[in-house]
Design a protein around this motif. Sequence first.
Motif, short mmCIF file in Angstrom:
data_model
loop_
_atom_site.label_atom_id
_atom_site.label_comp_id
_atom_site.label_asym_id
_atom_site.label_seq_id
_atom_site.Cartn_x
_atom_site.Cartn_y
_atom_site.Cartn_z
N VAL A 123 19.31 76.95 47.77
CA VAL A 123 19.65 75.86 46.85
C VAL A 123 18.48 75.57 45.92
CG1 VAL A 123 20.15 73.39 46.72
CG2 VAL A 123 21.40 74.81 48.35
N ARG A 124 17.26 75.64 46.43
CA ARG A 124 16.07 75.42 45.59
C ARG A 124 16.05 76.38 44.41
NH1 ARG A 124 10.67 74.73 49.40
NH2 ARG A 124 11.32 72.87 50.55
N GLU A 125 16.54 77.61 44.64
CA GLU A 125 16.54 78.62 43.58
C GLU A 125 17.82 78.59 42.75
OE1 GLU A 125 15.56 82.50 45.03
OE2 GLU A 125 13.45 81.97 45.25
N GLY A 126 18.66 77.56 43.00
CA GLY A 126 19.88 77.41 42.22
C GLY A 126 20.99 78.36 42.60
N LYS A 127 20.98 78.87 43.83
CA LYS A 127 21.99 79.83 44.28
C LYS A 127 23.02 79.15 45.18
CE LYS A 127 18.77 83.73 44.00
NZ LYS A 127 18.06 84.78 44.75
N ASP A 128 24.23 79.67 45.15
CA ASP A 128 25.31 79.16 46.00
C ASP A 128 25.20 79.82 47.37
OD1 ASP A 128 27.64 78.42 47.28
OD2 ASP A 128 28.98 79.03 45.66
N PRO A 129 24.97 79.04 48.45
CA PRO A 129 24.83 79.63 49.78
C PRO A 129 26.04 80.44 50.22
CG PRO A 129 24.02 77.38 49.80
CD PRO A 129 24.68 77.58 48.47
N GLU A 340 28.45 73.35 55.98
CA GLU A 340 27.50 73.17 54.89
C GLU A 340 28.17 72.57 53.66
OE1 GLU A 340 24.52 73.54 51.88
OE2 GLU A 340 24.45 73.23 54.04
N GLU A 341 29.35 73.07 53.31
CA GLU A 341 30.00 72.58 52.10
C GLU A 341 30.70 71.25 52.31
OE1 GLU A 341 34.56 74.32 51.99
OE2 GLU A 341 33.01 75.40 50.89
N SER A 342 30.87 70.85 53.56
CA SER A 342 31.60 69.61 53.87
C SER A 342 30.68 68.43 54.15
CB SER A 342 32.52 69.82 55.08
OG SER A 342 33.46 70.84 54.83
N THR A 343 29.37 68.61 54.02
CA THR A 343 28.42 67.55 54.34
C THR A 343 27.40 67.39 53.23
OG1 THR A 343 27.02 69.11 55.56
CG2 THR A 343 28.65 67.91 56.83
N GLY A 344 26.74 66.26 53.21
CA GLY A 344 25.70 66.00 52.23
C GLY A 344 24.36 66.57 52.64
N GLU A 345 23.42 66.60 51.70
CA GLU A 345 22.12 67.20 51.94
C GLU A 345 21.30 66.46 53.00
OE1 GLU A 345 20.05 67.50 48.29
OE2 GLU A 345 21.45 68.96 47.41
N LYS A 346 21.52 65.14 53.11
CA LYS A 346 20.67 64.35 54.01
C LYS A 346 20.91 64.66 55.48
CE LYS A 346 23.68 60.25 54.13
NZ LYS A 346 23.80 58.83 53.75
N ILE A 347 22.02 65.33 55.81
CA ILE A 347 22.28 65.67 57.21
C ILE A 347 22.48 67.17 57.39
CG2 ILE A 347 23.26 63.42 57.82
CD1 ILE A 347 26.05 64.73 57.54
N ARG A 348 21.90 67.98 56.50
CA ARG A 348 22.10 69.43 56.54
C ARG A 348 21.73 70.02 57.90
NH1 ARG A 348 19.79 71.20 51.88
NH2 ARG A 348 21.76 71.82 50.93
N ASN A 349 20.52 69.71 58.38
CA ASN A 349 20.05 70.28 59.65
C ASN A 349 20.86 69.76 60.84
OD1 ASN A 349 17.50 71.92 59.02
ND2 ASN A 349 17.07 70.00 57.97
N HIS A 414 42.20 74.19 51.59
CA HIS A 414 40.90 74.72 51.17
C HIS A 414 40.47 74.13 49.83
CE1 HIS A 414 37.58 77.44 50.98
NE2 HIS A 414 38.04 78.13 49.97
N THR A 415 39.35 73.40 49.83
CA THR A 415 38.76 72.83 48.62
C THR A 415 37.27 73.07 48.66
OG1 THR A 415 38.62 70.69 49.76
CG2 THR A 415 40.50 71.04 48.30
N PRO A 416 36.80 74.22 48.17
CA PRO A 416 35.40 74.64 48.34
C PRO A 416 34.36 73.66 47.86
CG PRO A 416 36.75 76.41 47.46
CD PRO A 416 37.59 75.20 47.44
N LYS A 417 34.65 72.87 46.83
CA LYS A 417 33.61 72.02 46.26
C LYS A 417 33.62 70.60 46.84
CE LYS A 417 32.20 75.32 43.71
NZ LYS A 417 30.96 76.00 44.08
N LYS A 418 34.53 70.33 47.77
CA LYS A 418 34.63 68.99 48.32
C LYS A 418 33.47 68.69 49.25
CE LYS A 418 37.67 66.02 51.07
NZ LYS A 418 38.95 65.95 51.82
#
Length: 423
Positions: A123-129, A340-349, A414-418
């Motif tokens: 994500v730091r490099e602007g790539k889609d995981p 990963e796509e269903s959660t926010g950055e603050k709880i990634r780990n 399926h909603t990839p960006k949600k």
Amino acid sequence: MSNTKMRLIMMNFLEFFVWGAWMMTLGTYAFGVKHWDSAEFGIIFSTMGIASLFTPALFGIIADKWIKSNVLFGLLHLLFGLTLSILPMINNPWVFFAVMLLAMCFYMPTIALNNSIGFELLVREGKDPQIAFPPIRVWGTIGFIAAMWITNIVKLVIPDIFTRGYFAGYSFLIGTAGAVVLSIFTFTQIPSIKPENKIKGSTKLVDRLGLQAFSLFKDSKMAVFFIFSILLGAALQLTNAYGDAFISSVNHPFTKEYSTIILSVSQVSETLFILTIPFFLSRFGIKKVMLMSMFAWMLRFGLFGIAGPTTWGIVAIFASCIVYGMAFDFFNISGALFVEESTGEKIRNSAQGVFMMMTNGVGAVLGNVAAGYAIKIFFTGSNGSLDWPSIWYTFAIYALIVAVLFMVLFKYKHTPKKKLELS
């Protein structure tokens, strides 16, 4: 190829190398070297699941709030390697269980951390995981294969040294060496990832303890997803636990000598199916991809059920190993990407930790312990022989039942960006 991608490839390679070195042969070691029974082995193999009940979520919280992810990852691998080196000294199954459990408490959280570190750096490099991570993760499977081949070749080339005493546990020593190398690599080569998700000034107990990821269960679709993660997680490790011992038991010279290498075909298949995940996810969505995984597990077990020393029996073994790639990847890797796509950055780990807890924790413990006792009670003869066809057919029926229930109960479009917004 970017420098970050090369580092992540090496990290993934070593992450799964240190697991593949000993996990697939643990059954052969327990039955053939230590002569423990299936119930004792089931308890020992369940240490991975027991550790996953709490350590991935716990260390995910620690990485989200207090300690740099890369530092925590390297430290855990160092402790894992040192603990692993003690196992060949132990003859009592219950002492072995305790030390193995400690080793797994260090290792199992690193799987989720490996994912979250990779996602963060991409994500730091602007790539889609979803697009960039699978081709990196495939190198983890290659590392797993490399470890299996090295373990099998060592057994064949130097059989006299590695059949007695401390060196009979040579697979654990190979894992130890890999873990130490990975620890050094992580400390020196992986970019710093600070715990930037810490919530400052929050008065909520949930926030202070870092338990926000468990808010995922408030969403009914995520709750059902995690329940089926448990049910399918119960099947994930069964062929890893019993596969090598089963193939070795087939009355054929090739299977007796090269059981671990044969089993590595499963991981070769993984490398191919991992690369197809972005296509299948975008085309069919998480529900259909996971359904494919469940039916593949049914086929995986069923093919082992018809395996034997005949030509077609050997073909069935290889076919089962090929199917494994879809069975494992379409659940484990796709599931991690879904979280990963269903959660926010603050709880990634910590979110990845919860997913790992459901699959390799609750599910694996229930599956391994129940399977161990079921095999001992229902499928073990008076002379200690195992009724392998009945064992595999039972597992296949279980996978079919889980698939049908999932098809009916999991209602997800399926909603990839949600993204789920969690307070």
